[in-house]
Design a protein around this motif. Sequence first.
Motif, PDB file in Angstrom:
ATOM      1  N   PRO A 133      -5.179   8.048   0.679  1.00 17.07           N
ATOM      2  CA  PRO A 133      -5.170   7.825  -0.771  1.00 17.07           C
ATOM      3  C   PRO A 133      -4.109   6.788  -1.157  1.00 17.07           C
ATOM      4  CG  PRO A 133      -4.084   9.877  -0.246  1.00 17.07           C
ATOM      5  CD  PRO A 133      -4.670   9.368   1.044  1.00 17.07           C
ATOM      6  N   PRO A 134      -4.320   6.084  -2.254  1.00 21.86           N
ATOM      7  CA  PRO A 134      -3.325   5.101  -2.689  1.00 21.86           C
ATOM      8  C   PRO A 134      -2.167   5.777  -3.435  1.00 21.86           C
ATOM      9  CG  PRO A 134      -5.186   5.127  -4.194  1.00 21.86           C
ATOM     10  CD  PRO A 134      -5.484   6.151  -3.136  1.00 21.86           C
ATOM     11  N   ASP A 135      -1.135   4.997  -3.756  1.00 22.39           N
ATOM     12  CA  ASP A 135      -0.023   5.444  -4.603  1.00 22.39           C
ATOM     13  C   ASP A 135       0.728   6.644  -4.043  1.00 22.39           C
ATOM     14  OD1 ASP A 135      -0.717   3.426  -6.382  1.00 22.39           O
ATOM     15  OD2 ASP A 135      -2.197   4.720  -7.358  1.00 22.39           O
ATOM     16  N   VAL A 136       0.800   6.750  -2.733  1.00 18.86           N
ATOM     17  CA  VAL A 136       1.611   7.801  -2.136  1.00 18.86           C
ATOM     18  C   VAL A 136       2.570   7.178  -1.122  1.00 18.86           C
ATOM     19  CG1 VAL A 136      -0.108   9.619  -2.486  1.00 18.86           C
ATOM     20  CG2 VAL A 136      -0.121   8.312  -0.377  1.00 18.86           C
ATOM     21  N   PHE A 140       0.846  -1.205   0.000  1.00 21.08           N
ATOM     22  CA  PHE A 140       0.000   0.000   0.000  1.00 21.08           C
ATOM     23  C   PHE A 140       0.881   1.255   0.000  1.00 21.08           C
ATOM     24  CE2 PHE A 140      -1.981   3.378   2.548  1.00 21.08           C
ATOM     25  CZ  PHE A 140      -3.174   3.561   1.866  1.00 21.08           C
ATOM     26  N   ASN A 141       1.986   1.184   0.729  1.00 21.69           N
ATOM     27  CA  ASN A 141       2.914   2.310   0.812  1.00 21.69           C
ATOM     28  C   ASN A 141       3.716   2.361  -0.486  1.00 21.69           C
ATOM     29  OD1 ASN A 141       4.902   4.175   1.465  1.00 21.69           O
ATOM     30  ND2 ASN A 141       5.248   3.361   3.512  1.00 21.69           N
ATOM     31  N   ALA A 142       3.671   3.484  -1.199  1.00 18.31           N
ATOM     32  CA  ALA A 142       4.341   3.566  -2.504  1.00 18.31           C
ATOM     33  C   ALA A 142       5.842   3.817  -2.403  1.00 18.31           C
ATOM     34  CB  ALA A 142       3.698   4.657  -3.348  1.00 18.31           C
ATOM     35  N   ARG A 143       6.383   3.891  -1.186  1.00 18.34           N
ATOM     36  CA  ARG A 143       7.842   4.056  -1.071  1.00 18.34           C
ATOM     37  C   ARG A 143       8.543   2.792  -1.540  1.00 18.34           C
ATOM     38  NH1 ARG A 143       9.856   5.861   4.626  1.00 18.34           N
ATOM     39  NH2 ARG A 143      11.806   6.067   3.516  1.00 18.34           N
ATOM     40  N   ASP A 144       9.683   2.972  -2.195  1.00 18.95           N
ATOM     41  CA  ASP A 144      10.494   1.810  -2.570  1.00 18.95           C
ATOM     42  C   ASP A 144      11.493   1.578  -1.440  1.00 18.95           C
ATOM     43  OD1 ASP A 144      12.304   0.002  -3.525  1.00 18.95           O
ATOM     44  OD2 ASP A 144      12.405   0.866  -5.546  1.00 18.95           O
ATOM     45  N   PRO A 145      11.377   0.443  -0.713  1.00 20.75           N
ATOM     46  CA  PRO A 145      12.286   0.241   0.417  1.00 20.75           C
ATOM     47  C   PRO A 145      13.727  -0.026  -0.020  1.00 20.75           C
ATOM     48  CG  PRO A 145      10.909  -1.706   0.096  1.00 20.75           C
ATOM     49  CD  PRO A 145      10.429  -0.678  -0.889  1.00 20.75           C
ATOM     50  N   ALA A 150      -1.185  17.899   3.588  1.00 25.88           N
ATOM     51  CA  ALA A 150      -2.344  17.004   3.592  1.00 25.88           C
ATOM     52  C   ALA A 150      -2.200  16.008   2.449  1.00 25.88           C
ATOM     53  CB  ALA A 150      -3.617  17.823   3.408  1.00 25.88           C
ATOM     54  N   PRO A 151      -2.714  14.770   2.621  1.00 28.92           N
ATOM     55  CA  PRO A 151      -3.557  14.310   3.729  1.00 28.92           C
ATOM     56  C   PRO A 151      -2.810  13.709   4.919  1.00 28.92           C
ATOM     57  CG  PRO A 151      -3.535  12.669   1.995  1.00 28.92           C
ATOM     58  CD  PRO A 151      -2.652  13.787   1.525  1.00 28.92           C
ATOM     59  N   SER A 152      -1.558  14.159   5.163  1.00 28.46           N
ATOM     60  CA  SER A 152      -0.894  13.741   6.397  1.00 28.46           C
ATOM     61  C   SER A 152      -1.809  14.114   7.560  1.00 28.46           C
ATOM     62  CB  SER A 152       0.436  14.481   6.558  1.00 28.46           C
ATOM     63  OG  SER A 152       1.296  14.184   5.489  1.00 28.46           O
ATOM     64  N   HIS A 153      -1.720  13.361   8.627  1.00 28.18           N
ATOM     65  CA  HIS A 153      -2.563  13.672   9.787  1.00 28.18           C
ATOM     66  C   HIS A 153      -2.049  12.928  11.009  1.00 28.18           C
ATOM     67  CE1 HIS A 153      -4.335  10.039   7.957  1.00 28.18           C
ATOM     68  NE2 HIS A 153      -4.740   9.706   9.167  1.00 28.18           N
ATOM     69  N   THR A 184       4.255  12.643  -2.109  1.00 30.32           N
ATOM     70  CA  THR A 184       4.139  11.929  -3.379  1.00 30.32           C
ATOM     71  C   THR A 184       5.462  11.797  -4.132  1.00 30.32           C
ATOM     72  OG1 THR A 184       3.414  14.021  -4.309  1.00 30.32           O
ATOM     73  CG2 THR A 184       1.711  12.403  -3.880  1.00 30.32           C
ATOM     74  N   ARG A 185       6.386  12.771  -3.956  1.00 32.50           N
ATOM     75  CA  ARG A 185       7.575  12.782  -4.814  1.00 32.50           C
ATOM     76  C   ARG A 185       8.781  12.159  -4.126  1.00 32.50           C
ATOM     77  NH1 ARG A 185       8.632  18.710  -6.460  1.00 32.50           N
ATOM     78  NH2 ARG A 185       9.092  18.694  -4.247  1.00 32.50           N
ATOM     79  N   GLY A 186       9.508  11.345  -4.891  1.00 33.05           N
ATOM     80  CA  GLY A 186      10.713  10.710  -4.359  1.00 33.05           C
ATOM     81  C   GLY A 186      11.710  11.735  -3.826  1.00 33.05           C
ATOM     82  N   GLU A 187      11.764  12.925  -4.471  1.00 29.71           N
ATOM     83  CA  GLU A 187      12.711  13.960  -4.025  1.00 29.71           C
ATOM     84  C   GLU A 187      12.441  14.394  -2.594  1.00 29.71           C
ATOM     85  OE1 GLU A 187      11.066  13.590  -7.130  1.00 29.71           O
ATOM     86  OE2 GLU A 187      10.828  15.717  -7.547  1.00 29.71           O
TER      87      GLU A 187
END
Length: 448
Positions: free
Chosen positions: A309-312, A27-32, A342-345, A377-380
């Motif tokens: 939301p997905p993909d973040v 679900f987490n879009a981060r690449d570990p 947002a949507p951090s919370h 959302t952004r890798g940077e």
Amino acid sequence: MKRPSGRGRVWRRGDDGFDKAVLATSFNARDPGVRPELLVEANDAGDVQGALQLARENLWQVSIVSGGHSWAQNHIRDGGLLLSMARFNQITIDPVTRIALVGPGCWGLDLDNALRKHGLFFPIAHAPDVAMGGFLLQGGFGWGSRELGLATESLIGIDLVLADGRQVHASATENADLFWAARGSGPGFFAVVVRYHLKLHPRKKVTALKMQVFRQRHLEQVFRWADDIGSAVPQSIELQILITPKALGIFQPGIEVIVPVLADSWAEAREAVRFISDSPIRKLASFTTPLVPMNTSLMSRAANITHFPPDVRWCTDNIWTDAPIDDLLPGLRAIAATMPPAPSHSLWLNWHPSQQRPDMAFSLEANRYLAVYGEWTRGEDDDRYANWATERMAAMQAHALGIQLADENLGKRPALFMKDENLARLDTVRDKYDPQALFRSWMARPDR
Ligand SMILES: Cc1cc2nc3c(=O)[nH]c(=O)nc-3n(C[C@H](O)[C@H](O)[C@H](O)COP(=O)(O)OP(=O)(O)OC[C@H]3O[C@@H](n4cnc5c(N)ncnc54)[C@H](O)[C@@H]3O)c2cc1C
């Protein structure tokens, strides 16, 4: 998340599409940044046994994924075999015995929709695509859990494949040590769940929601009020207080007081939310909604749209706390001041458990639960935000009794998640069923 389609296959590191297939399990879009050697998408128990045999022959450790909602991406490790149970998503309901058989890949939303037709209920997670696989193993804080107990307390049996390939059933009377371990060990469990047997509950006649939104300058008044009201909040209500950079309706930093209620009549529901309507801080609110009819599936879907939301990319961490509000307010202010967009919370859950839990691995909770969810959302922006949750909860660690495995971040911040004696007992059960440590355990253990 997407539901799995077609028959599962085996992916080897280096295959075209391997990286995509591994990352799509999360679900987490981060690449570990790490990869297993092999990804096996199991279709049936025979595939599970075959995968475990292959792992034993190659001296690979095994990690397991069902719905992929581990924020920490616990299943994506360096090397070894990743076993996907996402295709085990069958649901069978017996309305007479009020028992459901569900696969670990079954989504909460799908179970809720199926049960509604029979007037039955199970305390599913607050987001629709959280799967039963990991949800039940860590405890399971679902809709109605203050009244019905943790979801895992409604578990009556589990079908498992063990490290040596044997298929067994575990319940209170059969392989009771495994059943004890499964209810609370979360990502540290050491067998593959292929099916859960669930005790179902009658569905309440009314599901409804009330909300109150405040500007962020009222943070101190809102949390002092939440602390005061504490255990007086009826068990039919799960009082959630969210700090967010973009609060619903006011579109600026604010505090959302979210009050879902499950009741047997509208009169009972209205009475239960009276503490909001009559609250001493109600005049500070930017607005208060009426009590509106809802259903649990709709509330779960809405939670995904507004907050998950997905993909973040996500970073998450949490604490259980019984500390005085004066000790917590500096940490709450720092959360609000430093939160990513947002949507951090953050979530303050008025938990206040009223009941004695059964004897199970799950053994650590407190009256208040505080979790932080950073999103970008952004890798940077990884360097900028990835440690936000860890830093915020580390700053409040002195006021914590421990953490919840639902939102664990053990790889970055080891912390206590069950009583010491339960952790020791769990190790004994693990040594009996998985002596060669075939299965990966938590990313780290409490460092004390
Ligand atoms: C958006 C979102 C909302 C959430 N809301 C809630 C909530 O309301 N209440 C709550 O309690 N939690 C909630 N969670 C946390 C969630 O319940 C846990 O992360 C849970 O582990 C997810 O289960 P999963 O099967 O989807 O995840 P996975 O990532 O597939 O599983 C997590 C871990 O469980 C183990 N596991 C999974 N399947 C199996 C299996 N078949 N056999 C053996 N071990 C297995 C593995 O160690 C795996 O790494 C939420 C998480 C997210 C991302």
